[in-house]
Design a protein around this motif. Structure first.
Motif, short mmCIF file in Angstrom:
data_model
loop_
_atom_site.label_atom_id
_atom_site.label_comp_id
_atom_site.label_asym_id
_atom_site.label_seq_id
_atom_site.Cartn_x
_atom_site.Cartn_y
_atom_site.Cartn_z
N LYS A 208 -8.19 5.05 4.46
CA LYS A 208 -7.59 3.93 5.26
C LYS A 208 -6.45 3.97 5.96
O LYS A 208 -5.79 2.86 6.33
N SER A 243 -5.45 -3.47 -1.15
CA SER A 243 -4.74 -4.76 -0.58
C SER A 243 -3.68 -4.35 0.52
O SER A 243 -3.54 -5.29 1.37
N THR A 244 -3.49 -3.31 0.89
CA THR A 244 -2.62 -2.68 1.71
C THR A 244 -3.33 -2.67 3.05
O THR A 244 -4.27 -1.78 3.00
N PRO A 245 -2.84 -3.12 4.12
CA PRO A 245 -3.37 -2.92 5.56
C PRO A 245 -3.23 -1.41 6.14
O PRO A 245 -2.22 -0.83 5.46
N CYS A 269 1.33 -5.10 0.85
CA CYS A 269 0.10 -5.92 1.00
C CYS A 269 0.57 -7.16 1.83
O CYS A 269 -0.43 -8.00 2.03
#
Length: 337
Positions: A208, A243-245, A269
């Motif tokens: 991610k 939750s973290t971009p 987040c």
């Protein structure tokens, strides 16, 4: 007989002189606490009895000495009766409050169970529908391209893994709620527990493009069960990763203070709605916007499991917004060296 009737009438008149106004006063106490009601009833009762006795004694022209003795007896007996009554009233009030709190907890748990069933039903129905469609396509020969077939197989496996994880979460949560969780408590290196979990979930963060690292420092020894503590760290990290971009950062820190050992997971987040913070560890709670959206969405059980496992370690978990994200802090008993 006439004297007895006269004495009875005098006593009745004296008691009614207190009881009738007392009844009006008690009527005005509606809506007050149980203690106030009990105290009011006892006060009116004792004063009415005292008034009947005193009026009868005065009508009988007893000596002043006897009247004084009678008044002392009435005052002492009345004070004892009122004290006992107020004590019982306070006990009844506390029991009523406990019963009301128990009913409120039961309603909250029932609402949580309904939400849980709704979320789990949704999270199972969606992948099952997709798996069935892909299986039918493979079975009917609609899909024959090798790359597409392989992709369908991969997606079916991924959905099976998701459902297996959801079932595992449900099983773990049921053990916690049923009190069937049995911990093997021992002295553990918190550094080792955290580093192992960070290494395990590192590829998920890399996929991610989220930076994940544990800060070096004076990591303490703790008293806990390695399997369950690893589950706590893993759930917090997976929650933070989802939750973290992209290009965000997740940092794990730890230490010890006078009260306990602790570790914290801090992410970027963007923060959590302040109204959602108190309910974040409730079963199936996701807030207005799920913290685990899209394909990684779970049953909303991860943080509830964290709270249950930390509680089983006689610890506590909290969350707060900090900077560009939020921080989950877990405190558990430190091991004595």
């Amino acid at each position: 007989m006439r004297d007895l009737i006269l004495v009875g009438l005098i006593a009745l008149a004296g008691s009614l002189a207190i009881a009738l106004p007392g009844a009006l006063i008690l009527r005005s106490l509606r809506g007050r606490s149980v203690t106030a009601h009990v105290g009011g009833v006892l006060a009116v009762t004792v004063l009415a009895v005292a008034a009947g006795i005193v009026s009868t004694a005065l009508a009988m022209f007893i000596s002043s000495h006897d009247l004084t003795v009678l008044l002392i007896v009435i005052v002492v007996a009345g004070a004892v009766s009122l004290s006992v009554g107020l004590w019982l009233g306070r006990r009844l009030t506390r029991q009523a409050m406990w019963a009301a709190e128990a009913r409120e907890r039961e309603r909250s748990l029932e609402a949580g169970r309904r939400d849980l069933v709704a979320w789990v039903s949704h999270d199972l129905r969606t992948p099952l529908a997709g798996m069935r469609a892909m299986a039918e396509a493979l079975e009917d020969g609609v899909v024959v391209d090798g790359r597409t077939v392989a992709d369908f197989h991969r997606r079916i496996r991924v959905e099976c893994d998701r459902m297996a994880a959801l079932v595992e979460d449900l099983f773990e949560l049921s053990r916690i709620n049923a009190g069937a969780l049995r911990l093997t408590i021992e002295a553990l290196s918190l550094r080792d527990v955290v580093s192992d979990v960070v290494a395990a979930v590192g590829p998920v963060a890399e996929a991610k493009r989220v930076r994940l690292h544990a800060v070096d420092g004076a990591w303490p020894l703790v008293r806990g069960s390695e399997k369950e503590l690893s589950r706590v760290v893993a759930n917090l990290l997976r929650n933070a990763i989802s939750s973290t971009p992209a290009d965000g950062t997740i940092t794990v820190t730890g230490g010890q203070d006078a009260a306990s050992a602790w570790f914290a997971v801090t992410d970027t987040c963007g923060g959590i709605d302040e109204n959602d913070l108190p309910r974040l560890f409730e079963v199936a709670f996701r807030g207005e916007t799920a913290r685990t959206p899209g394909e990684t969405a779970g049953g909303g059980l991860g943080l509830a499991i964290v709270a249950g496992l930390v509680g089983a370690h006689q610890g506590e978990v909290s969350v707060a917004n900090v900077g560009r994200g939020c921080r989950f802090t877990v405190r558990i008993p430190a091991a004595t060296v």
